[in-house]
Design an enzyme around this catalytic site. Structure first.
Site, PDB file in Angstrom:
ATOM      1  N   ASP A 131      69.549 -38.555  17.709  1.00  0.00           N
ATOM      2  CA  ASP A 131      68.477 -37.577  17.578  1.00  0.00           C
ATOM      3  C   ASP A 131      67.745 -37.319  18.889  1.00  0.00           C
ATOM      4  OD1 ASP A 131      68.884 -36.958  14.898  1.00  0.00           O
ATOM      5  OD2 ASP A 131      67.722 -38.672  14.212  1.00  0.00           O
ATOM      6  N   TYR A 134      65.230 -35.642   8.006  1.00  0.00           N
ATOM      7  CA  TYR A 134      64.332 -36.795   8.176  1.00  0.00           C
ATOM      8  C   TYR A 134      63.087 -36.434   8.981  1.00  0.00           C
ATOM      9  CZ  TYR A 134      66.677 -40.874   6.153  1.00  0.00           C
ATOM     10  OH  TYR A 134      67.177 -41.796   5.267  1.00  0.00           O
TER      11      TYR A 134
END
Length: 624
Positions: free
Chosen positions: A291, A375
């Protein structure tokens, strides 16, 4: 407001004026064009030695450019007055620049122009207009012809209406491999029709939430105001002194952390994170996301809201990033700072003297939150009155879903699966414990066999192992022996003759569970060990390498430690892998309660006694 005429500290966050000025420099140098996009922008910090020496240096910025028409990319360093350096990136060897919004936005159009994709949807009775495509980083696998090309792999999720959360309706058994440069589909893999789950994921629907609990408000006040001050990123609180920074790759960074005028850590950040998934299905085996390095996740940081994200007497700080075109974009209230009561700090009621003393613990909280896809991640740095430093990472949001519960996924709603996965973070801790020369000792409990000197078998001792070189400074955690790592200064001793130090307490959760021979283990080697120690090098910043997207592997920590440099009594960087192994629960649906991970740095011999004896008692109005 910071302007180009009002120069800031060498480690200060970027300003809107600086972002604009750098764009003008690149434009004048002919580096920007109609199809050129920014994939990364951040301050290029000077070497540590220059900052510590107080040297005057130009503010510089690193920009990674991508021509979305040709796929060519450049790594550029520029000041607000001129280009310092530029070089072309070799994607097949180095990896690709991060994926950007411009590319995300064109995925559905590409897929809806592909006959095989449309045929697969038609077989399932799904209208293309109802499908939300999710393009994901491709990793590196043995597909012919992918090396050096800019590839993503895309899933589809069905969305029934504008307010419907499509994560509840994965279109399983189907994936497309997309070339972002040619804007074409390489291949469509269709392993057969899987029923699309019909459960709702609309956690924000009042009917789904149900009647709210009768909870009375909690109000946190500081009638006399905050105890901390912040000026141009310089934070002072109690005996703590530090600087804060922010960039789109790491998010919040802490600099020059000191306690009572004694340095502890020059720079602390989360330098990478990887989310590897465990489902080996033909359409899912490649799922693993960096990420930080692949998505620059902090560019999506939330604008935090009082009473929702932060509670109390809050100081917010904005952060400035660059958009795909190189224009400044300000994230309002990106960083939240406040004080928080944390229970009892120390206490004793003595049977002999009759003394009864209690002090309350308090911590300074510095945090930000960023959503990335399904998320949401929160990063909370805590500074305590007793010299302790803690990082807490919070994971929430919506678990990634599949239509195939089974051996590698939990059924979290009727027909809806959530594949097993990990969230593994790498903290980069550039330590300066009472000075730049540090060393690391592994300290753990060791049983002593019953026998001479231990006739009743009650003894145990400390086992201490000094890590001398990078080759032996690659360590696993071991909760069974209470293993910790002491970062010490061999040149400084406390009043008891001990080396001053700070101790890193790991949580002891698993590191990377994928096979050592797997592609993800080669690309995320940092995540195979809980601890790495390297000799400081200004250019060694990211544990999986500079360009993580489609990097073939071996970059970052495994490449650096091959030099096997000494780390005993050197200027060192400590890299700590920590995280969560997530077997999702039904309780994680339709939105996941926060899960926590992190680590603690506690003084160990850094002080001669309890450093929090000077904390005042609570006032009479609060302690009876």
């Amino acid at each position: 407001m910071t302007t180009l005429e009002n120069r800031t500290h060498a480690l200060a966050m970027a300003s809107e004026a600086e972002v604009t000025a750098v764009r003008e420099v690149l434009l004048a140098a002919g580096l920007l064009g109609e199809t050129v996009r920014y994939t990364f922008f951040a301050p290029e910090e000077p070497p540590k030695s220059e900052v510590l020496a107080g040297a005057e240096t130009d503010r510089r910025f690193r920009v990674v450019l991508l021509d979305i028409a040709s796929g060519r990319s450049w790594d550029v360093v520029a000041s607000t007055t001129g280009v310092v350096s530029t070089r072309g990136i070799e994607p097949e060897r180095e990896g690709q620049p991060p994926i950007i919004d411009t590319e995300f936005e064109m995925i559905e159009e590409i897929l809806n122009g592909e006959r095989e994709w449309l045929a697969a949807l038609e077989t399932r009775g799904i209208e293309p207009a109802s499908v939300r495509a999710v393009p994901l980083s491709a990793g590196v696998y043995d597909y012919p012809g992918e090396a050096g090309r800019r590839i993503v792999r895309a899933f589809g999720f069905q969305q029934d209406h504008a307010k419907d959360h499509p994560w509840a309706h994965p279109i399983d058994g189907l994936v497309a491999y997309v070339d972002l440069t040619t804007r074409s589909v390489d291949r469509v893999i269709d392993t057969g029709v899987v029923p699309v789950p019909e459960t709702t994921g609309n956690f924000d629907d009042p009917e789904v939430q149900g009647e709210h609990l009768d909870l009375k408000p909690i109000s946190i006040t500081q009638p006399e105001g905050r105890s901390f001050t912040v000026e141009d990123g310089h934070v002072r609180w109690g005996k703590w002194d530090l600087r804060i920074g922010f960039n789109e790759r790491e998010g919040l960074t802490l600099h020059q952390i000191a306690f009572d005028n004694r340095p502890i850590c020059y720079r602390a950040s989360v330098a990478e994170m990887v989310v590897p998934y465990a489902d080996p299905a033909p359409v899912r085996f490649w799922q693993n996301y960096f990420d930080c390095g692949e998505y620059m996740f902090a560019r999506y940081a939330d604008s935090l809201q009082l009473g929702c994200d932060c509670l109390g007497d809050i100081l917010y700080t904005d952060a400035v990033v660059a958009d795909d075109l190189g224009n400044p974009r300000t994230i309002r209230n990106a960083i939240c700072m406040h004080e928080e009561d944390y229970g009892v700090l120390w206490k004793h009621s003595d049977m002999f003297t009759g003394s009864r003393e209690t002090r309350r613990q308090r911590r300074l909280v510095i945090s930000f939150f960023t959503p990335i896809g399904n998320y949401d991640y929160g990063f909370y740095w805590y500074l305590y009155l007793d010299g302790t430093i803690e990082l807490e990472c919070k994971a929430t949001g919506i678990v990634f879903t599949s239509g195939t519960p089974g051996e590698y996924a939990t059924e979290i709603a009727p027909g809806l699966g959530a594949p097993f996965h990990q969230h593994l973070f790498s903290a980069r801790l550039d330590m300066t414990v009472d000075g730049p020369r540090n060393a690391v000792e592994e300290v753990e409990a060791a049983r002593v066999p019953m026998g001479e000197g231990n006739p009743y078998g009650n003894a145990f001792r400390r086992r201490v192992t000094r890590l001398s070189r990078e080759s032996d400074a690659q360590r696993d955690a071991n909760a069974a022996t209470a293993r910790v790592w002491h970062i010490v200064n061999p040149d400084k001793r406390n009043a008891l003759g001990q080396e001053v130090g700070y101790v890193l307490h790991p949580t002891g959760q698993p590191t990377l569970l994928a096979d050592d021979a797997s592609s993800i283990a080669g690309r995320a080697t940092f995540a195979t060990k809980a601890l790495w120690v390297t000799q400081y090098d200004h250019d060694q910043r990211y544990p999986a390498g500079d360009f993580v997207n489609q990097n073939p592997g071996g970059a970052g920590l495994p490449a650096w430690v091959a030099a096997d440099r000494p780390v005993d009594g050197e200027d060192i960087v400590v890299w700590h892998t920590f995280g969560l192994t997530h077997f999702p629960r039904p309780e994680d649906w339709p939105v996941m309660p926060v899960d926590y991970t992190g680590f603690v740095l506690k003084p160990a011999g850094f002080f001669d006694r309890n450093p929090a004896l000077d904390v005042p008692p609570s006032s009479q109005g609060h302690c009876h």
